[in-house]
Design a protein around this motif. Sequence first.
Motif, PDB file in Angstrom:
ATOM      1  N   ALA A  61       0.832  -1.201   0.000  1.00  0.00           N
ATOM      2  CA  ALA A  61       0.000   0.000   0.000  1.00  0.00           C
ATOM      3  C   ALA A  61       0.869   1.255   0.000  1.00  0.00           C
ATOM      4  O   ALA A  61       1.833   1.367   0.765  1.00  0.00           O
ATOM      5  CB  ALA A  61      -0.914   0.007   1.215  1.00  0.00           C
ATOM      6  N   GLY A  62       0.545   2.193  -0.872  1.00  0.00           N
ATOM      7  CA  GLY A  62       1.271   3.453  -0.947  1.00  0.00           C
ATOM      8  C   GLY A  62       2.485   3.438  -1.832  1.00  0.00           C
ATOM      9  O   GLY A  62       3.142   4.469  -1.999  1.00  0.00           O
ATOM     10  N   THR A  63       2.797   2.290  -2.463  1.00  0.00           N
ATOM     11  CA  THR A  63       3.971   2.239  -3.337  1.00  0.00           C
ATOM     12  C   THR A  63       3.736   3.003  -4.629  1.00  0.00           C
ATOM     13  O   THR A  63       4.686   3.449  -5.264  1.00  0.00           O
ATOM     14  CB  THR A  63       4.332   0.784  -3.656  1.00  0.00           C
ATOM     15  OG1 THR A  63       3.188   0.124  -4.206  1.00  0.00           O
ATOM     16  CG2 THR A  63       4.767   0.054  -2.376  1.00  0.00           C
ATOM     17  N   ASN A  64       2.481   3.149  -5.035  1.00  0.00           N
ATOM     18  CA  ASN A  64       2.144   3.999  -6.170  1.00  0.00           C
ATOM     19  C   ASN A  64       0.691   4.425  -6.026  1.00  0.00           C
ATOM     20  O   ASN A  64      -0.040   3.932  -5.154  1.00  0.00           O
ATOM     21  CB  ASN A  64       2.387   3.288  -7.514  1.00  0.00           C
ATOM     22  CG  ASN A  64       1.533   2.039  -7.669  1.00  0.00           C
ATOM     23  OD1 ASN A  64       0.317   2.141  -7.836  1.00  0.00           O
ATOM     24  ND2 ASN A  64       2.163   0.866  -7.604  1.00  0.00           N
ATOM     25  N   LYS A  65       0.242   5.355  -6.870  1.00  0.00           N
ATOM     26  CA  LYS A  65      -1.098   5.917  -6.702  1.00  0.00           C
ATOM     27  C   LYS A  65      -2.205   4.913  -6.977  1.00  0.00           C
ATOM     28  O   LYS A  65      -3.346   5.110  -6.567  1.00  0.00           O
ATOM     29  CB  LYS A  65      -1.279   7.136  -7.595  1.00  0.00           C
ATOM     30  CG  LYS A  65      -1.369   6.831  -9.082  1.00  0.00           C
ATOM     31  CD  LYS A  65      -1.676   8.100  -9.860  1.00  0.00           C
ATOM     32  CE  LYS A  65      -1.847   7.822 -11.353  1.00  0.00           C
ATOM     33  NZ  LYS A  65      -2.211   9.048 -12.106  1.00  0.00           N
TER      34      LYS A  65
END
Length: 805
Positions: free
Chosen positions: A212-216
């Motif tokens: 989670a949060g590694t890309n949009k």
Amino acid sequence: MNIRPRCWLLASTALALVGFPAAAQQTGGLSDIVVTSQKRSENLQDVPIAVTALSSGELAGANIDGQLTLPKITPNLNFTVVASFASAYIRGVGTQFANPGLESSVPVYFDDTYVPRAAAGMFTFGDIERIEVLKGPQGTLYGRNATGGAIRLITRDPKQKFEAAASVTGGSDERMAIEGMVNIPLTEWAALRVSGRHDENGGFMKNISPNAGTNKYVPKDLEVRNEEIWTAKLLMTPTDKLTVKISGDYERKDGNEGHTFQNLFPSGPEQVGLAAGGLGNTKFYNAALDFNTYENVTSYGIAGRIDYDLGAATVSSMSAYRQNNEFNCADLDGTSANIQGSCGRPHTRQITQEFQIASPADQRFRYVAGLYYLYERSDYDFRVSGSAIDAGFGGLASAFGLNAPLVFANESEGVSTDSYAPYAQIDYDFTDQLTLTLGARYTHEKKVNQGNVGGIGEMTPNGFLRDGTFVGSPLFALGLSPTPFCVADGETLCEELKESLTSKKFTPKATISYKPNDDLMVYATASRGVKSGGFNLPAFGAVDAVQPETLDDFEVGWKYQAGAIRFNGAAFYYDYKDLQIQITDQTTGGTRVKNAAGAEVMGVEGDLTWVPNDAWEFGLGGGYLDTKYKNFIGDAYTPCADVPGLSADTPEEIAGKAAAIFACAPTAVNPTGTNGLGLALVGGRDLSGNKLVNAPKVSGYLRSTYTVQLADMGAGDSGRLQFSSILSYRAKAYFDPANNFEDKDRVLLSARAQWFSADDKLSLAVYGENLTGKKYFVSRPAQSTGGWQTPAAPTQVFVQLSAKF
């Protein structure tokens, strides 16, 4: 079954309820409600159909700012939400997934324009004058697929005076909304009204996946919404006889609202992602999603209406163009394991034209007649990827030189719809008390599946095939498609498939209404509604055709209003044939639709409003439904471990933590069908007697509004305070025809406190939703890797400041 005793019981109950409030003599009073549900302006109490009409003031007082909140004061109306699909059910009749190629059983109308796609109806309300919920089949005047009813959103017309308004709203989950409107007189005969709204929130769910949060596209925050709505309407009356309206609207929405797919089962082996070592949700308001979880929806349209008064009749022309574009992705396995995810790009263009002639409303013989035409072109590009695809097709795909990760892809060349329908409705007053209404519509429709492309290829970072072309195996090489493919330019594979579906349907209506006095009207009606057939898209093999469904309605109703009381209701019986049932596809995680044999629906509903004085208003409404499928041999999802002849493999035996999506069913890829994880879609089940989807037996509400003038409390001329609350209830229902996945009963409470200045130019409101903190789900679909569920919002509280100029 002999239905006559049950129908007489419902009718007797209805007539007994009619007399209930007659003895009440009140000091207060009710204002008249004007509706246009019969293609002309009429008092709600004079319209012999079941209609729930809500003004803009009532919508605001009930905290209703979008379709999904309408059910709390509309008995027998329910919604499900899956990703970008917002699906209405009226009296148990609805459509869960109206993919391109298919239709909804409860259409949405934006003013005079039919809105074909579910995603285009998900937006919150803008500058709305009122909402009309028409219940029961609308086969004559609003005959386009309205087997369940119709929802009409009527926007405000421009006025010949300057007006402006603005509001700002903030609160729970970083909610921030700004709305504004300006009404400008341009000449003595022309005025323009423009409104805009921006609404966003930070989401009420958290993604606990390690990625989670590694890309949009794999966000930390879930149920995030960011939308804006613009409407404009130009009203011109160059003469007393001629009226011209030109309107336009633009809606854009992005984020991941409705895309929180938790694991449906708490553990394996049913939930393949958990059995393979993935992480699931640990709390009610979190999820573990590793695949793209995102949507972007853009919908816009332009419409024109011309009315000319000939004296003896009014002739009208209504023209509209609409377009809906989507991109959405979802994690179909509901866990952090990379088992199965999908992305889709639905796209729809639509043109409608309607000509109409209507007699004056003050004649003994009245008529409305018209001709309606629709052209629509819809297509749907769809991709499925994940270790399920890699495991299921790795061997065959490698023969084509493809490397994992793989994507299983479909590109629809589009479904085109040509539909035209002449219609007419007449009303004849035999006496001042007795009226006969006859109506009919003849619909000729042709749908053509323009072609379907399918194949397997290497996945690119955006989840689609390399360079947007098929570089791998066509489906016929896998033994999954009986249709031929062609090769263009030595690279692109396309399936030459054109299939047409033509239907010709006659939908009549007959109503007899009687007014024994000025306060009461009773009516009986028999009518038919038809929902179009279509094609199952996306499809990775042959495209299945779906036949139209038909609903016959037999209904008695009443309208009562005297002094401080209004009491309206109806009792009804439905004979439902060839109804279209939605299931989640075993292969794609998408949806398939099939025709069931039939169903039976009977019920009763009513709404009571009491205004005893200038301070208080009370409302009470309720609905009862008795629904069941008839002669329905269908499919049901069953845990693989419970299917005879299949072994229950352990997670350690799953190579590379991958589970084929063909876990149970024998296929060309897995001919022995020996894996024991996930669910099997087992056919041949007798589902007769089961309850219809999303049809709670009992639903209802209790509402109250109290207004106090501050001057009466010694506060001088400082305005008024208004307090309102709604307590709503719905009994348990089911998300699937097999009745395996339950939607539990619930009680919800919403409340609002609002201050208005003495001149009504300023107001400040504090309001809350789900104040009881009820935890429940808006959808629970199953599929072969287990399935998913989407939680509804928790308690939320907001503050709104509004001003008029």
